[in-house]
Design a protein around this motif. Structure first.
Motif, mmCIF file in Angstrom:
data_model
loop_
_atom_site.group_PDB
_atom_site.id
_atom_site.type_symbol
_atom_site.label_atom_id
_atom_site.label_comp_id
_atom_site.label_asym_id
_atom_site.label_seq_id
_atom_site.Cartn_x
_atom_site.Cartn_y
_atom_site.Cartn_z
ATOM 1 N N ASP A 129 0.938 -1.162 -0.002
ATOM 2 C CA ASP A 129 0.086 0.111 -0.029
ATOM 3 C C ASP A 129 0.972 1.297 -0.017
ATOM 4 O O ASP A 129 1.065 1.723 1.013
ATOM 5 C CB ASP A 129 -0.919 -0.089 1.334
ATOM 6 C CG ASP A 129 -2.068 1.055 1.089
ATOM 7 O OD1 ASP A 129 -1.916 1.938 0.160
ATOM 8 O OD2 ASP A 129 -2.902 0.953 2.092
ATOM 9 N N VAL A 130 1.286 1.541 -1.074
ATOM 10 C CA VAL A 130 2.245 2.745 -1.523
ATOM 11 C C VAL A 130 1.892 3.984 -0.966
ATOM 12 O O VAL A 130 2.362 5.080 -0.371
ATOM 13 C CB VAL A 130 2.995 2.698 -2.903
ATOM 14 C CG1 VAL A 130 3.862 3.584 -3.190
ATOM 15 C CG2 VAL A 130 3.706 1.231 -2.958
ATOM 16 N N LYS A 131 0.580 4.290 -1.659
ATOM 17 C CA LYS A 131 -0.159 5.880 -1.187
ATOM 18 C C LYS A 131 -0.410 5.917 0.102
ATOM 19 O O LYS A 131 -0.117 7.013 0.230
ATOM 20 C CB LYS A 131 -1.650 5.884 -2.119
ATOM 21 C CG LYS A 131 -2.129 7.119 -2.280
ATOM 22 C CD LYS A 131 -3.520 6.944 -2.665
ATOM 23 C CE LYS A 131 -4.289 8.658 -2.300
ATOM 24 N NZ LYS A 131 -5.545 8.341 -3.002
ATOM 25 N N SER A 132 -0.883 4.955 0.742
ATOM 26 C CA SER A 132 -1.192 5.199 2.309
ATOM 27 C C SER A 132 -0.027 5.327 3.181
ATOM 28 O O SER A 132 0.137 6.248 3.760
ATOM 29 C CB SER A 132 -1.967 4.153 2.912
ATOM 30 O OG SER A 132 -3.340 3.982 2.008
ATOM 31 N N TYR A 133 1.125 4.601 2.641
ATOM 32 C CA TYR A 133 2.393 4.870 3.254
ATOM 33 C C TYR A 133 2.880 6.273 3.202
ATOM 34 O O TYR A 133 3.368 6.990 4.272
ATOM 35 C CB TYR A 133 3.566 3.671 2.848
ATOM 36 C CG TYR A 133 4.774 4.256 3.287
ATOM 37 C CD1 TYR A 133 5.081 3.743 4.418
ATOM 38 C CD2 TYR A 133 5.664 4.727 2.422
ATOM 39 C CE1 TYR A 133 6.616 4.231 4.945
ATOM 40 C CE2 TYR A 133 7.156 4.989 2.744
ATOM 41 C CZ TYR A 133 7.475 4.781 4.165
ATOM 42 O OH TYR A 133 8.487 5.081 4.427
ATOM 43 N N PHE A 134 3.059 6.928 1.977
ATOM 44 C CA PHE A 134 3.809 8.104 1.605
ATOM 45 C C PHE A 134 2.698 9.183 2.042
ATOM 46 O O PHE A 134 3.267 10.384 2.520
ATOM 47 C CB PHE A 134 4.197 8.175 0.392
ATOM 48 C CG PHE A 134 5.120 7.563 -0.199
ATOM 49 C CD1 PHE A 134 6.666 8.027 0.151
ATOM 50 C CD2 PHE A 134 5.103 6.342 -1.011
ATOM 51 C CE1 PHE A 134 7.495 7.161 0.059
ATOM 52 C CE2 PHE A 134 6.432 5.674 -1.266
ATOM 53 C CZ PHE A 134 7.784 5.925 -0.648
ATOM 54 N N ALA A 135 1.315 8.988 2.131
ATOM 55 C CA ALA A 135 0.463 9.922 2.565
ATOM 56 C C ALA A 135 0.732 10.255 4.000
ATOM 57 O O ALA A 135 0.761 11.352 4.780
ATOM 58 C CB ALA A 135 -0.874 9.792 2.182
ATOM 59 N N ALA A 136 0.851 8.801 4.860
ATOM 60 C CA ALA A 136 1.117 8.967 6.191
ATOM 61 C C ALA A 136 2.295 9.566 6.581
ATOM 62 O O ALA A 136 2.541 10.188 7.790
ATOM 63 C CB ALA A 136 1.036 7.686 6.848
ATOM 64 N N ARG A 137 3.400 9.632 5.929
ATOM 65 C CA ARG A 137 4.577 10.237 6.000
ATOM 66 C C ARG A 137 4.633 11.985 5.550
ATOM 67 O O ARG A 137 5.618 12.544 5.973
ATOM 68 C CB ARG A 137 5.605 9.622 5.155
ATOM 69 C CG ARG A 137 6.152 8.182 5.175
ATOM 70 C CD ARG A 137 7.219 8.058 6.379
ATOM 71 N NE ARG A 137 8.252 9.071 6.327
ATOM 72 C CZ ARG A 137 9.519 8.619 6.470
ATOM 73 N NH1 ARG A 137 9.971 7.506 6.044
ATOM 74 N NH2 ARG A 137 10.311 9.653 6.590
ATOM 75 N N GLY A 138 3.268 12.412 5.278
ATOM 76 C CA GLY A 138 3.475 13.976 5.055
ATOM 77 C C GLY A 138 3.860 14.160 3.611
ATOM 78 O O GLY A 138 3.697 15.322 3.355
ATOM 79 N N VAL A 139 3.746 13.393 2.698
ATOM 80 C CA VAL A 139 4.289 13.508 1.407
ATOM 81 C C VAL A 139 3.074 14.076 0.602
ATOM 82 O O VAL A 139 2.005 13.644 0.515
ATOM 83 C CB VAL A 139 4.867 12.301 0.602
ATOM 84 C CG1 VAL A 139 5.203 12.695 -0.772
ATOM 85 C CG2 VAL A 139 6.093 11.956 1.350
ATOM 86 N N PRO A 140 3.109 15.405 -0.093
ATOM 87 C CA PRO A 140 1.848 15.913 -0.707
ATOM 88 C C PRO A 140 1.637 14.967 -2.115
ATOM 89 O O PRO A 140 2.899 14.903 -2.846
ATOM 90 C CB PRO A 140 2.392 17.321 -1.004
ATOM 91 C CG PRO A 140 3.992 17.620 -0.753
ATOM 92 C CD PRO A 140 4.394 16.207 -0.016
ATOM 93 N N LEU A 141 0.507 14.409 -2.225
ATOM 94 C CA LEU A 141 0.623 13.652 -3.240
ATOM 95 C C LEU A 141 -0.598 14.204 -4.222
ATOM 96 O O LEU A 141 -1.558 14.716 -3.603
ATOM 97 C CB LEU A 141 0.215 12.354 -2.747
ATOM 98 C CG LEU A 141 1.069 11.290 -1.887
ATOM 99 C CD1 LEU A 141 0.586 10.134 -1.369
ATOM 100 C CD2 LEU A 141 2.596 11.117 -2.895
ATOM 101 N N PRO A 142 -0.491 14.013 -5.424
ATOM 102 C CA PRO A 142 -1.622 14.404 -6.400
ATOM 103 C C PRO A 142 -2.730 13.404 -6.204
ATOM 104 O O PRO A 142 -2.798 12.502 -5.833
ATOM 105 C CB PRO A 142 -1.117 14.480 -7.878
ATOM 106 C CG PRO A 142 0.066 13.471 -7.921
ATOM 107 C CD PRO A 142 0.710 13.508 -6.143
ATOM 108 N N GLU A 143 -4.071 13.699 -6.514
ATOM 109 C CA GLU A 143 -5.006 13.130 -6.550
ATOM 110 C C GLU A 143 -5.645 12.815 -8.024
ATOM 111 O O GLU A 143 -5.947 13.872 -8.713
ATOM 112 C CB GLU A 143 -6.267 13.509 -5.690
ATOM 113 C CG GLU A 143 -7.396 12.557 -5.219
ATOM 114 C CD GLU A 143 -6.844 11.180 -4.722
ATOM 115 O OE1 GLU A 143 -7.312 10.297 -5.298
ATOM 116 O OE2 GLU A 143 -6.089 11.193 -3.933
ATOM 117 N N PRO A 144 -5.358 11.418 -8.494
ATOM 118 C CA PRO A 144 -5.222 10.492 -7.869
ATOM 119 C C PRO A 144 -3.412 10.284 -8.082
ATOM 120 O O PRO A 144 -2.823 10.966 -8.890
ATOM 121 C CB PRO A 144 -5.673 9.400 -8.729
ATOM 122 C CG PRO A 144 -5.792 9.861 -10.145
ATOM 123 C CD PRO A 144 -6.209 11.210 -9.973
#
Length: 117
Positions: A66-81
């Motif tokens: 689960d790559v997206k959830s991991y990086f989101a939890a680390r505070g990495v700003p991610l585009p959607e999607p």
């Protein structure tokens, strides 16, 4: 012997502690969940090998990270999607007398794997 995995976060240069992982056995289009777990501080399964030598069987398997959830939890700003949501690795085990180590090197935009030792 058996099967193991290890995940390294190449964006931050560290193990991917806390990433959620699922292990499946597969047969054709059917996948059966074997276990799900969160990686420990070393980026590994906290319970040790996914399979030990005596329980590893010839067949096909899938690891889902689960790559997206991991990086989101680390505070990495991610585009959607996000570019990578979950990384699924389908692989085969042909020799149960050998160790199958399936590492993942991952960032929000790329990943790499190989059969390790």
């Amino acid at each position: 012997m058996g099967m193991s995995t290890h995940v390294l976060d190449t964006m931050h240069g560290c193990p991917a502690a806390g990433m959620k992982v699922e292990l499946y056995t597969t047969e054709g289009d059917r996948a059966t969940l074997v276990k799900s777990f969160q990686l420990n501080q070393d980026g590994r399964n906290p319970d040790g090998p996914l399979y030990d030598n005596s329980s590893l069987k010839v067949g096909t398997y899938r690891l889902v990270f689960d790559v997206k959830s991991y990086f989101a939890a680390r505070g990495v700003p991610l585009p959607e999607p996000n570019f990578l949501q979950r990384v699924a690795l389908d692989f085969g085990v042909a020799h149960t007398d050998q160790h199958y180590h399936v590492p993942l090197l991952v960032s929000p935009w790329s990943y790499s794997t190989y059969r390790g030792s």
